[in-house]
Write an enzyme that holds these catalytic residues in place. Sequence first.
Site, mmCIF file in Angstrom:
data_model
loop_
_atom_site.group_PDB
_atom_site.id
_atom_site.type_symbol
_atom_site.label_atom_id
_atom_site.label_comp_id
_atom_site.label_asym_id
_atom_site.label_seq_id
_atom_site.Cartn_x
_atom_site.Cartn_y
_atom_site.Cartn_z
ATOM 1 N N SER A 141 0.500 -0.964 -0.143
ATOM 2 C CA SER A 141 -0.448 -0.349 0.145
ATOM 3 C C SER A 141 0.949 1.531 -0.026
ATOM 4 C CB SER A 141 -0.941 -0.159 1.512
ATOM 5 O OG SER A 141 -1.095 1.304 1.720
ATOM 6 N N TYR A 165 -1.494 -0.829 11.075
ATOM 7 C CA TYR A 165 -2.141 -1.467 9.720
ATOM 8 C C TYR A 165 -0.684 -1.059 8.159
ATOM 9 C CZ TYR A 165 -3.816 -1.218 5.222
ATOM 10 O OH TYR A 165 -4.030 -1.866 3.831
ATOM 11 N N LYS A 169 2.524 -3.594 6.857
ATOM 12 C CA LYS A 169 2.957 -3.957 5.260
ATOM 13 C C LYS A 169 4.329 -3.863 4.785
ATOM 14 C CE LYS A 169 -1.502 -4.460 3.486
ATOM 15 N NZ LYS A 169 -1.512 -5.758 2.517
HETATM 16 N N1 NAD Z 1 -8.593 -1.384 -0.462
HETATM 17 C C1 NAD Z 1 -7.920 -0.324 -0.735
HETATM 18 O O1 NAD Z 1 -8.185 1.156 -0.568
HETATM 19 C C2 NAD Z 1 -6.127 -0.467 -0.537
HETATM 20 C C3 NAD Z 1 -4.889 0.164 -0.300
HETATM 21 C C4 NAD Z 1 -4.308 -0.140 -0.295
HETATM 22 C C5 NAD Z 1 -3.499 -2.219 -0.044
HETATM 23 N N2 NAD Z 1 -4.567 -2.627 0.279
HETATM 24 C C6 NAD Z 1 -4.508 -3.890 0.427
HETATM 25 O O2 NAD Z 1 -5.245 -4.197 -0.960
HETATM 26 C C7 NAD Z 1 -5.539 -5.640 -0.358
HETATM 27 C C8 NAD Z 1 -6.631 -6.005 -0.306
HETATM 28 O O3 NAD Z 1 -7.819 -5.075 0.160
HETATM 29 P P1 NAD Z 1 -9.597 -4.926 0.309
HETATM 30 O O4 NAD Z 1 -9.580 -3.135 -0.215
HETATM 31 O O5 NAD Z 1 -10.472 -5.356 -1.227
HETATM 32 O O6 NAD Z 1 -10.338 -6.026 1.582
HETATM 33 P P2 NAD Z 1 -11.089 -6.709 1.241
HETATM 34 O O7 NAD Z 1 -10.761 -6.421 3.494
HETATM 35 O O8 NAD Z 1 -12.284 -6.386 0.963
HETATM 36 O O9 NAD Z 1 -10.101 -7.817 1.466
HETATM 37 C C9 NAD Z 1 -9.660 -8.588 2.042
HETATM 38 C C10 NAD Z 1 -9.769 -10.055 2.258
HETATM 39 O O10 NAD Z 1 -8.995 -10.971 2.790
HETATM 40 C C11 NAD Z 1 -9.999 -11.711 3.608
HETATM 41 N N3 NAD Z 1 -8.937 -12.167 4.811
HETATM 42 C C12 NAD Z 1 -8.463 -11.343 5.858
HETATM 43 N N4 NAD Z 1 -8.175 -11.734 6.990
HETATM 44 C C13 NAD Z 1 -8.043 -13.024 6.730
HETATM 45 C C14 NAD Z 1 -7.454 -14.721 6.760
HETATM 46 N N5 NAD Z 1 -6.971 -14.528 7.909
HETATM 47 N N6 NAD Z 1 -7.610 -15.405 6.052
HETATM 48 C C15 NAD Z 1 -8.085 -15.865 5.255
HETATM 49 N N7 NAD Z 1 -8.754 -14.747 4.954
HETATM 50 C C16 NAD Z 1 -8.749 -13.541 5.251
HETATM 51 C C17 NAD Z 1 -10.893 -10.910 4.100
HETATM 52 O O11 NAD Z 1 -12.091 -11.769 3.918
HETATM 53 C C18 NAD Z 1 -10.818 -10.800 2.928
HETATM 54 O O12 NAD Z 1 -12.028 -10.920 2.002
HETATM 55 C C19 NAD Z 1 -5.546 -5.229 1.626
HETATM 56 O O13 NAD Z 1 -4.378 -6.524 1.421
HETATM 57 C C20 NAD Z 1 -5.136 -4.482 1.936
HETATM 58 O O14 NAD Z 1 -4.266 -4.085 2.768
HETATM 59 C C21 NAD Z 1 -6.163 -1.836 -0.201
#
Ligand code: NAD
Lengths: 366, 366
Positions: A141, A165, A169
């Site tokens: 991120s 958080y 990362k």
């Molecule tokens: N959305 C954003 O703005 C953004 C920005 C930068 C980075 N990210 C990163 O991108 C990734 C996805 O983000 P997102 O927005 O799609 O979030 P999200 O919460 O929709 O997706 C994360 C998924 O991981 C699953 N999960 C969490 N812990 C788990 C575990 N222990 N075992 C199995 N599954 C697990 C959740 O059920 C979910 O489906 C994350 O790593 C997040 O940190 C997101």
Amino acid sequence: MSAQDEQPLKVCSHVIFALQETRRYKVISVDNHHNSSPKALERVAQIARDNLPANASEKDKDSAEIDAQTADLTKRDEIKKVFEKYGKGGIWGVIHIAAYKAVGESTEIPLTYYENNVSATVYLLQTASEFDCTRIVYSSSATVYGTPPTIPIPETTRLEAHSPYGKTKIMCETIISDLCSAEPKRWRGLSLRYFNPGGAHPSGLIGEAPIGRPGNLFPLLGAIAVGAQPNTLKVFGNDYPTPDGTCVRDYLHVLDLARGHLLALDALAPESKVFDNATSDARYKAYNLGKGKGLSVLQIIEAMRKATGFEFKYEIVGRRRGDVPDLTADPTLAEKELGFKAKEDLDTMCRDLWNWQTKNPKGYDA
Amino acid sequence: MSAQDEQPLKVCSHVIFALQETRRYKVISVDNHHNSSPKALERVAQIARDNLPANASEKDKDSAEIDAQTADLTKRDEIKKVFEKYGKGGIWGVIHIAAYKAVGESTEIPLTYYENNVSATVYLLQTASEFDCTRIVYSSSATVYGTPPTIPIPETTRLEAHSPYGKTKIMCETIISDLCSAEPKRWRGLSLRYFNPGGAHPSGLIGEAPIGRPGNLFPLLGAIAVGAQPNTLKVFGNDYPTPDGTCVRDYLHVLDLARGHLLALDALAPESKVFDNATSDARYKAYNLGKGKGLSVLQIIEAMRKATGFEFKYEIVGRRRGDVPDLTADPTLAEKELGFKAKEDLDTMCRDLWNWQTKNPKGYDA
Ligand SMILES: NC(=O)c1ccc[n+]([C@@H]2O[C@H](COP(=O)([O-])OP(=O)(O)OC[C@H]3O[C@@H](n4cnc5c(N)ncnc54)[C@H](O)[C@@H]3O)[C@@H](O)[C@H]2O)c1
Ligand SMILES: NC(=O)c1ccc[n+]([C@@H]2O[C@H](COP(=O)([O-])OP(=O)(O)OC[C@H]3O[C@@H](n4cnc5c(N)ncnc54)[C@H](O)[C@@H]3O)[C@@H](O)[C@H]2O)c1
């Protein structure tokens, strides 16, 4: 308001869409459904099936089906079962997206974040290694840049994070990088530092369900426009050193982001050239995935007004602790080495988000 | 040679000695004996029993016994059993010493280090918290300073580490600090950044068994003098910007170090003042434990010559990758706030190490 938290976006289902679109991959999804609905997977598979050509081969047809595994990455035996199903060498690579991602929550329950994001990553890497699956694309991120000294932000910027958080990362990037250094002949890894993903798949079939009051600008505007939230909006600070004084972020369409994962996965293949100019033996790199264009809070509100026809009422209030004025990516490295480009513009992101929200005002469970 | 790796020193048994010396603590030792002999605990308890006054109370006598638990901190259920035995609030505090600590090995098997040092710490903190045990003293290391910009090194120096081992120490400090920030009314934590411990308990009853060729200067000199290793020694580099050109480290007697843990534990008590001038709510701090005096490789060789009467032969060779010229602590903060002072000098360290080695040429298993 400004955008401190990650956008709730279901990156995962869009990445699966991008993989299936190529018909080159059979997707195994591993999720404990902590923050996702199994219905999202059914819908992605439906899109893939609908897109099959008339003369689709059996292999094509199989690529449209997802092997959806319910497993918790913090439980070593549950991860192991997934790999066991396919055996040694049976899984080509891992895109590791799963994480908890609420900045504010991470300051309240840091241990839960360290366990779910860091310890789980260690288990995943250990298990993958055991099954000779040694290619990984990791969801990092822009938050790893903390308060960046230069804008646009190059990948060489020193990493620092203000929240647990964000620290998870950085730690995971570090661990993957150290693993690639330790086993340069086996492991290859790429971290993708997402900037601010927005929008949704244009079909309106997949997206994020607005549960409660969304903490993020895009979905909050959508929820207000759809009538699910009152028409009040706080903009935190208009005295930042930015063109209109409000915070600036680098928004990219979630489908562009998703396709970036495909490019990254391809870059882990033996014939890839991305590690050729590396300074060490280790086949590990980190790339920014952003548009390289900063947009302010007021610009987003205006674009969502245009897309929805809704007149948002907002109030300027004081700055919010922890907000950084500007997080705009320097995306040249990903463009040069991965061939990545975030093509869609702000209006398309707003249109697609609005399309998803009007079609699914209550998300998947409507 | 110079001292890149941590000294193999059995800090743990000396810390138990220091705790039992006060007769104020009942010690529960938790170890999986990955790198320790249960005999060390028997010997420490023997010292405590021998030191009991003639009129020792039952409580005094009990303080001389150790509740030795064999448990692996990477296994959540094993840690839990230890806490369950004492129940909620039954354990006053934790001194978390257990870790893997070989710098070189950590670059080869980083995942093992991240699991054993970081994931285990997360489990330990979660379990302790569950049982309302919310005081922790953590064994950190001078290695968190990487290549420090100023000598002597103050605690405010930015942290960086060159090896996965060092990074595990920074990560654990970060995690403990974030936990203390998240729960300022419950948690208190102190990280102790050890400089180079040397020597052994003057009784010659506890110390480190020299197995194989020791990677560290002190025990290697001891092993050579005792005849267990050939009389050849490589000094890596004599062109560093130090008085005699060889690397400089800050050696302190392991018993001084051990007593520092007692001061740290006392500083976690409700009446302690160490967090009074903190800049945030969080009751977390890190302290250097060192003498504040740098000693060169050649000075150590000379001191060991005096202590053992043995004429060491050494050869100057090229610098070794990863070695930092000077790691000398600024110990003023620990002195001011904890009342810590590393009193013993180099000659005492050499004498006590030699005493241990001549009495136990094969360690505990002789
Ligand atoms: N959305 C954003 O703005 C953004 C920005 C930068 C980075 N990210 C990163 O991108 C990734 C996805 O983000 P997102 O927005 O799609 O979030 P999200 O919460 O929709 O997706 C994360 C998924 O991981 C699953 N999960 C969490 N812990 C788990 C575990 N222990 N075992 C199995 N599954 C697990 C959740 O059920 C979910 O489906 C994350 O790593 C997040 O940190 C997101
Ligand atoms: N010795 C030094 O020079 C030095 C310097 C700085 C910091 N440190 C730190 O001080 C601490 C103690 O160092 P030491 O020199 O006494 O090392 P040591 O190896 O003698 O002590 C570590 C102990 O932890 C135990 N252990 C390791 N993993 C475990 C696990 N998963 N579960 C239960 N027990 C486990 C080992 O069996 C061993 O008894 C370590 O954290 C080390 O990183 C040491």
